[in-house]
Write a protein that holds these residues in place. Structure first.
Motif, PDB file in Angstrom:
ATOM      1  N   SER A   1      27.258 121.884   8.435  1.00 50.58           N
ATOM      2  CA  SER A   1      26.771 122.977   7.598  1.00 50.58           C
ATOM      3  C   SER A   1      25.253 123.050   7.569  1.00 50.58           C
ATOM      4  O   SER A   1      24.681 123.821   6.804  1.00 50.58           O
TER       5      SER A   1
ATOM      6  N   GLU B   1      21.425 123.919   8.213  1.00 50.25           N
ATOM      7  CA  GLU B   1      20.771 125.180   8.539  1.00 50.25           C
ATOM      8  C   GLU B   1      20.409 125.256  10.011  1.00 50.25           C
ATOM      9  O   GLU B   1      20.530 126.312  10.647  1.00 50.25           O
TER      10      GLU B   1
ATOM     11  N   ASP C   1      21.941 124.026  12.573  1.00 45.41           N
ATOM     12  CA  ASP C   1      23.111 124.336  13.392  1.00 45.41           C
ATOM     13  C   ASP C   1      23.461 125.816  13.303  1.00 45.41           C
ATOM     14  O   ASP C   1      23.825 126.437  14.304  1.00 45.41           O
ATOM     15  N   LYS C   2      23.346 126.382  12.111  1.00 46.29           N
ATOM     16  CA  LYS C   2      23.616 127.815  11.966  1.00 46.29           C
ATOM     17  C   LYS C   2      22.606 128.631  12.770  1.00 46.29           C
ATOM     18  O   LYS C   2      22.973 129.588  13.460  1.00 46.29           O
TER      19      LYS C   2
ATOM     20  N   ASP D   1      29.453 135.214  13.610  1.00 48.02           N
ATOM     21  CA  ASP D   1      29.708 134.641  12.295  1.00 48.02           C
ATOM     22  C   ASP D   1      29.884 133.136  12.470  1.00 48.02           C
ATOM     23  O   ASP D   1      30.023 132.638  13.587  1.00 48.02           O
ATOM     24  N   TYR D   2      29.902 132.433  11.340  1.00 48.78           N
ATOM     25  CA  TYR D   2      29.845 130.982  11.352  1.00 48.78           C
ATOM     26  C   TYR D   2      30.621 130.478  10.151  1.00 48.78           C
ATOM     27  O   TYR D   2      30.295 130.818   9.021  1.00 48.78           O
TER      28      TYR D   2
ATOM     29  N   THR E   1      32.250 127.034   8.142  1.00 49.80           N
ATOM     30  CA  THR E   1      32.200 125.580   8.027  1.00 49.80           C
ATOM     31  C   THR E   1      33.557 125.050   7.578  1.00 49.80           C
ATOM     32  O   THR E   1      34.154 125.566   6.632  1.00 49.80           O
TER      33      THR E   1
ATOM     34  N   THR F   1      20.443 135.468   5.614  1.00 48.63           N
ATOM     35  CA  THR F   1      21.189 135.900   6.798  1.00 48.63           C
ATOM     36  C   THR F   1      20.590 137.179   7.370  1.00 48.63           C
ATOM     37  O   THR F   1      20.450 137.328   8.587  1.00 48.63           O
TER      38      THR F   1
END
Length: 226
Positions: free
Chosen positions: A82, A84, A86-87, A97-98, A100, A192
């Motif tokens: 989760s 930041e 990695d996002k 979209d992502y 977890t 986002t």
């Protein structure tokens, strides 16, 4: 019936996801590793890919990069991470979209439908073409060109640009952009929006640091130059 490719090395989760998607009236395809996923994607041309990040051998990052070389198929990443960073890595690679882990199947279905909706042109957009300086946006054909050169956008990037085009010359608040791009089913935050504005600028602006098309309205949101 939308064709959904699900990629995960956990056979139990994969089986449950496939069964659930069938119940939701999707046509699911499955792969347990990155190599198999690419082979199926190239052969079957799915409408969307749900992709686990942490897999042995070829991980989800590499699969995403290879898919993006030849396709703009929508991608939802599944991961236990989760962080930041990695996002941001996922968004830079062009995912839409992502999620977890752990997650609910109901929320995944909602996100799948939202991404698919963003990827489909609306009937109201038929024949809609816009030109801003040397930037051309064709909403019907879902094409973007700058100086005659084609620009590849992910469905979410295109949806954001589409919303800005519809409000061309008017400032859009960050919270309003969240609602129009991501819908009401989840509470996206304004971070986002800023990520996707940055990604969009990198693709359509000659100088993203000094944007010509997408302008920041300080303390409020963004405006597509009229």
């Amino acid at each position: 019936m939308a064709k959904i490719l699900v990629v995960d090395d956990d056979p139990t989760l994969l089986r449950f996801l496939i069964d659930f998607l069938k119940e939701e009236h999707y046509e699911p395809l499955s792969a347990s590793n990155g190599t198999e996923a690419l082979r199926i994607a190239y052969r079957e041309h799915p409408d969307l890919v749900v992709l686990d990040v942490m897999m042995p051998g070829m991980d989800g990052w590499e699969v995403t990069a290879r898919l993006r070389e030849l396709s703009e198929v929508p991608i939802i990443l599944l991961t236990a991470k989760s962080a930041e960073a990695d996002k941001l890595r996922g968004f830079r690679l062009g995912v839409d979209d992502y999620m977890t882990k752990p997650f609910s199947f109901a929320e995944l279905t909602a996100r799948i439908q939202a991404v698919l909706n963003r990827a489909r042109p609306s009937a109201a957009d038929t024949g809609s073409r816009f030109t801003i300086h040397d930037l051309e946006v064709d909403l019907n054909r879902r094409e973007v060109r700058r100086g005659g050169e084609s620009i590849a956008l992910t469905p979410t990037e295109f949806r954001l640009l589409e919303v800005l085009v519809h409000h061309q010359g008017q400032a859009g608040a960050e919270a309003d952009l969240v609602r129009e791009v991501w819908g009401q089913y989840r509470q996206e935050n304004t971070t986002t929006v800023r990520r996707y504005i940055w990604l969009l600028r990198k693709k359509i602006e000659e100088s993203p640091e000094n944007p010509r098309y997408i302008l920041t309205v300080r303390g409020y949101g963004y405006r597509l130059e009229g």
